[in-house]
Design a protein around this motif. Structure first.
Motif, short mmCIF file in Angstrom:
data_model
loop_
_atom_site.label_atom_id
_atom_site.label_comp_id
_atom_site.label_asym_id
_atom_site.label_seq_id
_atom_site.Cartn_x
_atom_site.Cartn_y
_atom_site.Cartn_z
N GLY A 21 0.59 -1.24 0.29
CA GLY A 21 -0.17 -0.02 0.03
C GLY A 21 1.06 1.10 0.18
N GLY A 22 2.65 1.32 0.24
CA GLY A 22 2.47 2.63 0.26
C GLY A 22 3.94 2.36 0.75
N HIS A 23 4.93 3.59 0.66
CA HIS A 23 6.09 3.48 1.17
C HIS A 23 6.53 4.20 2.46
N MET A 24 7.34 4.01 3.37
CA MET A 24 7.97 4.78 4.47
C MET A 24 9.86 4.66 4.21
N SER A 25 10.52 5.56 4.81
CA SER A 25 11.62 5.42 5.00
C SER A 25 11.65 5.84 6.93
N LEU A 26 13.00 5.50 7.07
CA LEU A 26 12.75 5.67 8.75
C LEU A 26 14.62 6.73 8.86
N ARG A 27 14.94 7.02 9.28
CA ARG A 27 16.33 7.47 9.50
C ARG A 27 16.59 8.09 10.72
N VAL A 28 17.39 6.90 11.38
CA VAL A 28 17.63 7.44 13.43
C VAL A 28 19.42 7.92 13.08
N LEU A 29 19.11 9.02 13.91
CA LEU A 29 20.06 10.03 14.35
C LEU A 29 20.64 10.34 15.37
N ARG A 30 21.73 9.86 16.22
CA ARG A 30 22.57 10.56 17.48
C ARG A 30 23.51 11.02 17.64
N PRO A 31 22.60 12.46 17.93
CA PRO A 31 23.08 14.22 17.55
C PRO A 31 24.29 14.29 18.93
N VAL A 40 10.65 10.14 9.65
CA VAL A 40 9.85 9.37 9.06
C VAL A 40 9.48 9.93 7.94
N THR A 41 9.51 9.35 7.42
CA THR A 41 8.74 9.63 5.82
C THR A 41 8.00 8.99 5.15
N GLY A 42 7.11 9.53 4.37
CA GLY A 42 6.65 8.79 3.61
C GLY A 42 4.94 8.28 4.00
N GLU A 43 4.75 6.69 4.81
CA GLU A 43 3.23 6.99 4.89
C GLU A 43 2.91 5.63 5.65
N ILE A 44 2.99 6.47 7.21
CA ILE A 44 2.52 5.84 8.29
C ILE A 44 1.25 5.01 8.53
N ASP A 45 0.96 3.26 8.00
CA ASP A 45 -0.69 2.70 7.95
C ASP A 45 -0.21 1.75 9.07
N LEU A 46 -1.57 0.31 8.56
CA LEU A 46 -1.38 -1.07 9.28
C LEU A 46 -0.03 -1.61 9.41
N LEU A 71 8.27 13.82 12.72
CA LEU A 71 6.82 13.21 11.63
C LEU A 71 6.92 14.29 10.26
N SER A 72 7.19 15.29 10.30
CA SER A 72 7.24 16.43 9.27
C SER A 72 6.89 16.05 8.11
N ALA A 73 8.00 14.99 7.79
CA ALA A 73 8.03 14.62 6.41
C ALA A 73 6.98 13.59 6.00
N VAL A 74 5.90 13.07 7.35
CA VAL A 74 4.43 12.07 6.57
C VAL A 74 4.00 13.40 6.13
N THR A 75 3.74 11.50 5.08
CA THR A 75 2.48 12.04 4.02
C THR A 75 0.85 11.11 3.92
N PHE A 76 1.05 10.25 4.96
CA PHE A 76 -0.44 9.81 5.56
C PHE A 76 0.50 9.24 6.59
N PHE A 77 -0.80 9.59 7.47
CA PHE A 77 -0.68 8.98 9.16
C PHE A 77 -1.98 8.12 9.66
N SER A 78 -2.11 6.99 10.04
CA SER A 78 -3.59 5.92 9.98
C SER A 78 -3.02 6.52 11.84
N VAL A 79 -4.11 5.49 11.71
CA VAL A 79 -4.46 4.67 13.47
C VAL A 79 -3.20 4.74 14.04
N ALA A 80 -3.08 3.19 13.27
CA ALA A 80 -2.16 2.26 13.81
C ALA A 80 -1.04 3.26 13.93
N GLY A 81 -0.85 4.16 12.88
CA GLY A 81 0.74 5.11 13.08
C GLY A 81 0.42 5.94 14.60
N LEU A 82 -0.65 6.52 15.14
CA LEU A 82 -0.78 7.33 16.25
C LEU A 82 -0.65 5.82 17.85
#
Length: 130
Positions: A21-31, A40-46, A71-82
């Protein structure tokens, strides 16, 4: 096995997660030594929320003091993401870590947070999306 830092900003991992259904990218940084930023970039769905859960849980359990979820680059956010964020908040509270969620200008995230108000730091004063 923890990947070695690859850049000056101490980036730990970049992951693309695709599903039917979609695409999500994750990038983890240790500043900082005790701070983790999960971008998080893209879609957060089930189906992608499961991967987000895994990443957040592993980072919170790594004894950090602060976890920032961008989550500033998230284009779709479902209750599963919440639900993923709520589980992360419970885990952070148990671990004694501080969790901040940054909705940024993501209309999808801001819309859901407007409909279902949360007490996450950084999103408690979200104004309605126009």
């Amino acid at each position: 096995m923890v990947p070695q830092p690859r850049s000056a900003d101490r980036e730990l991992t970049t992951t693309d997660w695709m599903n039917a259904g979609g695409h999500m990218s994750l990038r983890v940084l240790r500043p900082g030594l005790h701070t983790v930023v999960v971008e998080v970039t893209g879609e957060i769905d089930l189906s992608t929320a499961r991967r987000l859960d895994e990443v957040l849980q592993s980072r919170i359990r790594s004894q950090v003091g602060e976890v920032v979820i961008d989550l500033s680059a998230v284009t779709f956010f479902s209750v599963a993401g919440l639900n993923s964020l709520l589980r992360a908040q419970l885990l952070a509270d148990t671990a004694g870590a501080h969790l901040t969620v940054d909705a940024g200008q993501s209309r999808a995230v801001r819309r859901l947070f407007t409909l279902l108000p949360t007490d996450f730091d950084g999103v408690s004063n979200v104004r309605p999306v126009r």
